[in-house]
Design an enzyme around this catalytic site. Structure first.
Site, PDB file in Angstrom:
ATOM      1  N   ASN A  50       0.823  -1.218   0.000  1.00  0.00           N
ATOM      2  CA  ASN A  50       0.000   0.000   0.000  1.00  0.00           C
ATOM      3  C   ASN A  50       0.856   1.266   0.000  1.00  0.00           C
ATOM      4  O   ASN A  50       0.375   2.348   0.320  1.00  0.00           O
ATOM      5  CB  ASN A  50      -0.912   0.019   1.229  1.00  0.00           C
ATOM      6  CG  ASN A  50      -1.858  -1.166   1.251  1.00  0.00           C
ATOM      7  OD1 ASN A  50      -2.473  -1.493   0.238  1.00  0.00           O
ATOM      8  ND2 ASN A  50      -1.968  -1.823   2.390  1.00  0.00           N
ATOM      9  N   HIS A 136     -13.986  -2.013   6.558  1.00  0.00           N
ATOM     10  CA  HIS A 136     -12.832  -2.703   7.136  1.00  0.00           C
ATOM     11  C   HIS A 136     -13.185  -3.297   8.493  1.00  0.00           C
ATOM     12  O   HIS A 136     -13.953  -2.729   9.260  1.00  0.00           O
ATOM     13  CB  HIS A 136     -11.721  -1.657   7.300  1.00  0.00           C
ATOM     14  CG  HIS A 136     -10.371  -2.202   7.613  1.00  0.00           C
ATOM     15  ND1 HIS A 136      -9.893  -2.275   8.891  1.00  0.00           N
ATOM     16  CD2 HIS A 136      -9.396  -2.685   6.805  1.00  0.00           C
ATOM     17  CE1 HIS A 136      -8.666  -2.766   8.865  1.00  0.00           C
ATOM     18  NE2 HIS A 136      -8.341  -3.030   7.619  1.00  0.00           N
ATOM     19  N   GLU A 180     -16.110   3.623   4.190  1.00  0.00           N
ATOM     20  CA  GLU A 180     -14.803   4.001   3.666  1.00  0.00           C
ATOM     21  C   GLU A 180     -15.049   4.947   2.498  1.00  0.00           C
ATOM     22  O   GLU A 180     -16.115   4.887   1.872  1.00  0.00           O
ATOM     23  CB  GLU A 180     -14.042   2.746   3.175  1.00  0.00           C
ATOM     24  CG  GLU A 180     -13.657   1.832   4.317  1.00  0.00           C
ATOM     25  CD  GLU A 180     -12.970   0.535   3.873  1.00  0.00           C
ATOM     26  OE1 GLU A 180     -12.258   0.531   2.859  1.00  0.00           O
ATOM     27  OE2 GLU A 180     -13.162  -0.472   4.575  1.00  0.00           O
ATOM     28  N   SER A 184     -11.034  -0.699   0.415  1.00  0.00           N
ATOM     29  CA  SER A 184      -9.692  -1.265   0.414  1.00  0.00           C
ATOM     30  C   SER A 184      -9.527  -2.476  -0.487  1.00  0.00           C
ATOM     31  O   SER A 184      -8.439  -2.724  -0.992  1.00  0.00           O
ATOM     32  CB  SER A 184      -9.287  -1.624   1.840  1.00  0.00           C
ATOM     33  OG  SER A 184     -10.177  -2.559   2.388  1.00  0.00           O
ATOM     34  N   ASP A 209     -13.744   6.561   6.735  1.00  0.00           N
ATOM     35  CA  ASP A 209     -12.397   6.011   6.775  1.00  0.00           C
ATOM     36  C   ASP A 209     -11.744   6.296   5.419  1.00  0.00           C
ATOM     37  O   ASP A 209     -12.107   5.706   4.404  1.00  0.00           O
ATOM     38  CB  ASP A 209     -12.459   4.504   7.061  1.00  0.00           C
ATOM     39  CG  ASP A 209     -11.075   3.885   7.201  1.00  0.00           C
ATOM     40  OD1 ASP A 209     -10.115   4.440   6.639  1.00  0.00           O
ATOM     41  OD2 ASP A 209     -10.962   2.833   7.862  1.00  0.00           O
ATOM     42  N   HIS A 212      -7.321   4.819   2.233  1.00  0.00           N
ATOM     43  CA  HIS A 212      -6.705   4.586   0.920  1.00  0.00           C
ATOM     44  C   HIS A 212      -6.751   5.806   0.011  1.00  0.00           C
ATOM     45  O   HIS A 212      -6.267   5.749  -1.116  1.00  0.00           O
ATOM     46  CB  HIS A 212      -7.353   3.377   0.247  1.00  0.00           C
ATOM     47  CG  HIS A 212      -7.069   2.110   0.990  1.00  0.00           C
ATOM     48  ND1 HIS A 212      -5.896   1.408   0.836  1.00  0.00           N
ATOM     49  CD2 HIS A 212      -7.776   1.479   1.959  1.00  0.00           C
ATOM     50  CE1 HIS A 212      -5.906   0.369   1.650  1.00  0.00           C
ATOM     51  NE2 HIS A 212      -7.031   0.394   2.347  1.00  0.00           N
ATOM     52  N   LYS A 240      -0.025   3.658   4.812  1.00  0.00           N
ATOM     53  CA  LYS A 240      -0.241   3.409   3.386  1.00  0.00           C
ATOM     54  C   LYS A 240       0.536   4.451   2.577  1.00  0.00           C
ATOM     55  O   LYS A 240       1.752   4.410   2.581  1.00  0.00           O
ATOM     56  CB  LYS A 240      -1.731   3.337   3.129  1.00  0.00           C
ATOM     57  CG  LYS A 240      -2.210   1.979   3.654  1.00  0.00           C
ATOM     58  CD  LYS A 240      -3.626   1.835   4.026  1.00  0.00           C
ATOM     59  CE  LYS A 240      -3.801   0.451   4.648  1.00  0.00           C
ATOM     60  NZ  LYS A 240      -4.957   0.361   5.510  1.00  0.00           N
TER      61      LYS A 240
HETATM   62  C1  LIG Z   1      -5.359  -0.465   6.596  1.00  0.00           C
HETATM   63  C2  LIG Z   1      -6.690  -0.002   7.007  1.00  0.00           C
HETATM   64  C3  LIG Z   1      -6.959   0.311   8.339  1.00  0.00           C
HETATM   65  C4  LIG Z   1      -5.993   0.001   9.432  1.00  0.00           C
HETATM   66  O1  LIG Z   1      -4.960   0.928   9.476  1.00  0.00           O
HETATM   67  P1  LIG Z   1      -3.584   0.503  10.190  1.00  0.00           P
HETATM   68  O2  LIG Z   1      -2.939   1.809  10.458  1.00  0.00           O
HETATM   69  O3  LIG Z   1      -2.866  -0.354   9.224  1.00  0.00           O
HETATM   70  O4  LIG Z   1      -3.950  -0.222  11.445  1.00  0.00           O
HETATM   71  C5  LIG Z   1      -8.172   0.870   8.632  1.00  0.00           C
HETATM   72  N1  LIG Z   1      -9.094   1.095   7.662  1.00  0.00           N
HETATM   73  C6  LIG Z   1      -8.879   0.765   6.379  1.00  0.00           C
HETATM   74  C7  LIG Z   1      -9.926   1.018   5.375  1.00  0.00           C
HETATM   75  C8  LIG Z   1      -7.678   0.187   6.017  1.00  0.00           C
HETATM   76  O5  LIG Z   1      -7.473  -0.194   4.770  1.00  0.00           O
END
Ligand SMILES: *Cc1c(COP(=O)(O)O)cnc(C)c1O
Length: 388
Positions: A50, A136, A180, A184, A209, A212, A240
């Site tokens: 990522n 997620h 989101e 993801s 969220d 990405h 990421k």
């Molecule tokens: C990767 C991810 C997370 C978690 O984040 P980390 O910092 O890796 O714990 C949360 N939400 C989404 C949509 C993700 O892809």
């Protein structure tokens, strides 16, 4: 005998995974640069990371992490409310809020920790959560921990979301919509304008969220939810496109005060270490200068999608740097992933329960450090597999 039996459940749980060919195991590798790794002596071109801008290997981030380590040490030594808030933590939060066009920002140690504890802190048993079916796992953890009533609407189906909002009037202490912005495993987006409108009309809290999108999309790459009115909480992560580690939430000053007082995942954990703060700060400083890299990433993503579709592959509704090759059957997906590995390409198979049954896929994630020649190699290898 009783002593041995107490772990019988572990044995049967693992056996069940072996039998269904879904046993997960760790496969260590060594990074070489932003897009190459070595595994078992073989160099692999990586399409499963990522690190969308290749920042994890950027000299400016590395230098900043080293400088902050020398200046402030390797650990923050305490939680934020005890003696773990250094000026560098506070300054970074102010810069993040400004860059995202939001009132306030608060750091978290990971995106998982942010989602699983912020949602739990915002909701109670009398609350209702309406969330996209594809969110997620970390959001689900937070929702389940809160004991709130919880309904998932079909992916991006805002009619179903609105029906849920209509039914819910007055029965609940509060209503929260969670989704989101860029999904993801699918690389598609939510309809942010429509969500803002629905949250406003039904008086719901809007929780996004942006993991990405941060670094890749939006003004100066600060995410799809940056500079948007009507959004209540936005989660961004640094693991990421920021190429480092940690997470943040942007929200109102009042909400920030609330989380500092009521969110266990903020209160009861050691503050992020100086090296990480240095790397995040350096990445944030670079963000406005990476417009060409972001454009290139979008252009390459469009090209890859077009080519895959021309061979008849299903890339779902992807419109970003995340491109699923949805094959459906698990064996077929494992076969393609195995073939690509033989060709020196790392492209991990994603299977249920991470994605819905019957939608096993290769999740391709592009980086601005992938060259057109790297894409040609990937496209060529997939094309050859199709005609094997
Ligand atoms: C990767 C991810 C997370 C978690 O984040 P980390 O910092 O890796 O714990 C949360 N939400 C989404 C949509 C993700 O892809």
């Amino acid at each position: 005998m009783v002593q041995n039996d107490k772990f019988a459940f572990i044995e049967s749980a693992l056996t069940e995974r072996v039998q269904s060919q879904r046993l997960r195991s760790l496969q260590p590798l060594q990074p070489i640069d932003a897009v190459h790794v070595v595994r078992s002596g073989q160099v692999l071109l990586n399409f499963s990371s990522n690190d969308y801008l290749g920042l994890s290997k950027h000299p400016t981030l590395i230098a900043a992490a080293q400088q902050y380590t020398e200046q402030y040490g390797t650990g923050a030594t305490a939680s934020r409310l005890v003696s773990g808030t250094y000026e560098i933590h506070q300054n970074l939060e102010e810069k993040l809020a400004l860059a995202c066009g939001r009132e306030a920002a608060l750091l978290f140690n990971s995106g998982f920790q942010a989602n699983s504890t912020i949602l739990a802190a915002l909701l109670d048993r009398q609350s209702l959560v309406l969330c996209d079916r594809y969110v997620h796992n970390s959001l689900l953890q937070g929702i389940l921990a809160s004991g709130a009533r919880f309904k998932r609407y079909a992916h991006n189906d805002l009619h179903q979301l609105e029906a849920g909002l209509q039914q819910a009037q007055q029965t609940f202490s509060r209503i929260l919509i969670a989704t989101e912005t860029v999904f993801s495993m699918d690389g598609d987006r939510c309809d942010l304008d429509a969500l803002i409108d629905l949250a406003d009309r039904y008086g719901a809290i809007l929780y996004l969220d942006d993991a990405h999108a941060v670094g890749v999309l939006g003004q100066d790459g600060m995410g799809l939810a940056a500079h948007r009115a009507g959004v209540d909480l936005v989660i961004g992560t640094f693991g990421k496109a920021f190429g480092t580690f940690g997470a943040f939430v942007t929200c109102s000053r009042k909400l920030r005060d609330y989380l500092i007082n009521y969110c266990p995942g903020f209160i009861y954990t050691t503050a992020l270490p100086p090296a990480v703060i240095g790397a995040i700060e350096a990445a944030l400083f670079l963000m406005p200068t990476l417009e060409a890299e972001r454009q290139f990433l979008i252009q390459q993503s469009n090209h890859l999608r077009t080519r895959l579709q021309s061979f008849g592959y299903d890339t779902g509704a992807s419109g970003t740097q995340i491109i699923p090759v949805i094959l459906g059957a698990e064996e077929k997906t494992l076969s393609l992933s195995g073939w690509l590995e033989q060709q020196g390409i790392l492209a991990t198979a994603i299977r249920p329960p991470t994605v819905a049954a019957g939608t096993a896929r290769i999740r391709l994630a592009l980086s601005s450090c992938h060259t057109p020649e790297h894409l040609d190699r990937l496209i060529g290898a997939i094309q050859t597999w199709s005609i094997l």
